[in-house]
Design an enzyme around this catalytic site. Sequence first.
Site, PDB file in Angstrom:
ATOM      1  NE  ARG A  90     -13.647   4.842  10.034  1.00 47.27           N
ATOM      2  CZ  ARG A  90     -13.639   5.833  10.917  1.00 47.27           C
ATOM      3  NH1 ARG A  90     -12.906   6.925  10.661  1.00 47.27           N
ATOM      4  NH2 ARG A  90     -14.339   5.762  12.028  1.00 47.27           N
ATOM      5  CB  ALA A 109      -6.203   1.546  -0.570  1.00 51.28           C
ATOM      6  CG  ASP A 153      18.539  -5.287  -2.178  1.00 53.71           C
ATOM      7  OD1 ASP A 153      19.770  -5.338  -2.066  1.00 53.71           O
ATOM      8  OD2 ASP A 153      17.944  -4.357  -2.752  1.00 53.71           O
ATOM      9  N   GLY A 154      17.000  -9.451  -0.727  1.00 50.78           N
ATOM     10  CA  GLY A 154      16.274 -10.355   0.166  1.00 50.78           C
ATOM     11  C   GLY A 154      17.210 -11.216   0.989  1.00 50.78           C
ATOM     12  CG  ASP A 166      -6.722  -1.694   1.205  1.00 54.06           C
ATOM     13  OD1 ASP A 166      -7.884  -1.707   1.630  1.00 54.06           O
ATOM     14  OD2 ASP A 166      -6.435  -1.854  -0.002  1.00 54.06           O
ATOM     15  CG  ASN A 201      13.944  -2.993   2.797  1.00 54.52           C
ATOM     16  OD1 ASN A 201      14.939  -2.292   2.835  1.00 54.52           O
ATOM     17  ND2 ASN A 201      13.696  -3.821   1.794  1.00 54.52           N
ATOM     18  CD  GLU A 202       9.158  -2.907   3.357  1.00 52.76           C
ATOM     19  OE1 GLU A 202       9.319  -4.154   3.405  1.00 52.76           O
ATOM     20  OE2 GLU A 202       9.675  -2.184   2.492  1.00 52.76           O
TER      21      GLU A 202
END
Length: 266
Positions: free
Chosen positions: A148, A185, A45-46, A150, A122-123
Amino acid sequence: MKFAITSKGDQKSNILMHKMRTYLLDFDLIYDEDQPDIVVSIGGDGTLLYAFHRYSSRLDKTAFVGIHTGHLGFYADWTPDEIEKLVIAIAKTPYQVVEYPLIEVIIRYQHAGKESRYLALNESTVKSVEGTLVMDVEIRGQHFERFRGDGLCVSTPSGSTAYNKALGGAIIHPSISALQVAEMASINNRVFRTVGSPLILPSHHTCMLKPVNRLDFQVTVDHLTLLHKDVKSIQFRVPDEKIRFARFRPFPFWKRVHDSFISDSD
C-alpha cells in the site's frame, strides 16, 4: 554499414545531426532509418531512450552510440567537439559491443484479452489512477507482501541511477543481470506492513503485481505514460533481449556515477 541518427530536436542537436550524416555519407556509409546497423543519438539520455524504443524490435541487429549536447549522460559519452573523431571511429574501426539488461513488462487483463508487452531500458512504474495503490506482490509465484502506497518502481541496473536512486534504491552495475523493485511512499503502521527496502531480484526471478481493489493503473515505461484498464496482473522480469552499445573507447560505469553525483562541476 547502415546508420541512422536521432536528434533531441533543438537547434544545436539538429545542426550536429546534419553534419554527422554528411560526414558518414562521405565515408560511403548508407543512411537507413528502417534497418540501421548503428544508431547515433544526439541530445541526452532521453534522446537515447527514444531511439531505443523506436528500434526495440531489432535490438539484436542494431547498436547504439550517444552524443550529449548538454550534461554528461549515462548512455551518451561523446561530446559535440568530438564528432569528427566519432565519425572516423564508426567508419574505420570495428567497435566493441557492450550489452545491458532490460526489463520486460507484461500486462494481462481481466477478460483474457490480448496482453500488452513492453521493454524498458531505465524503469517501469505502477501507480493507481486515483487513491492509494494496493497490490499483492508475488516473487517466483509466491506471495511476498501486500503493498500500500503511492506506487512501485521496477528498474534495470543501468536505470538504477535514475528514478530508482531518488527513491533510495541501490545503484547496480549493468554487468549484473537483475531487476530492482523500489517503493514509493509505502504505508507502514500497526495494521499495514511492507518490507520497506528495495528488492534486487536475479534474472531468473519474476515479480508479479496483482490488483486488490481498483483495476485501472497508470504505468510508465521509461518516458512513456500509459493508462491500462481492467488489469489482472503486471509481470516484470529480465528478458532475453538486451540493448547493445557500440563502444569505441572505455566508458566506465563507476566513473559515470562519480562524475554525475559526486565530482565538482568544474
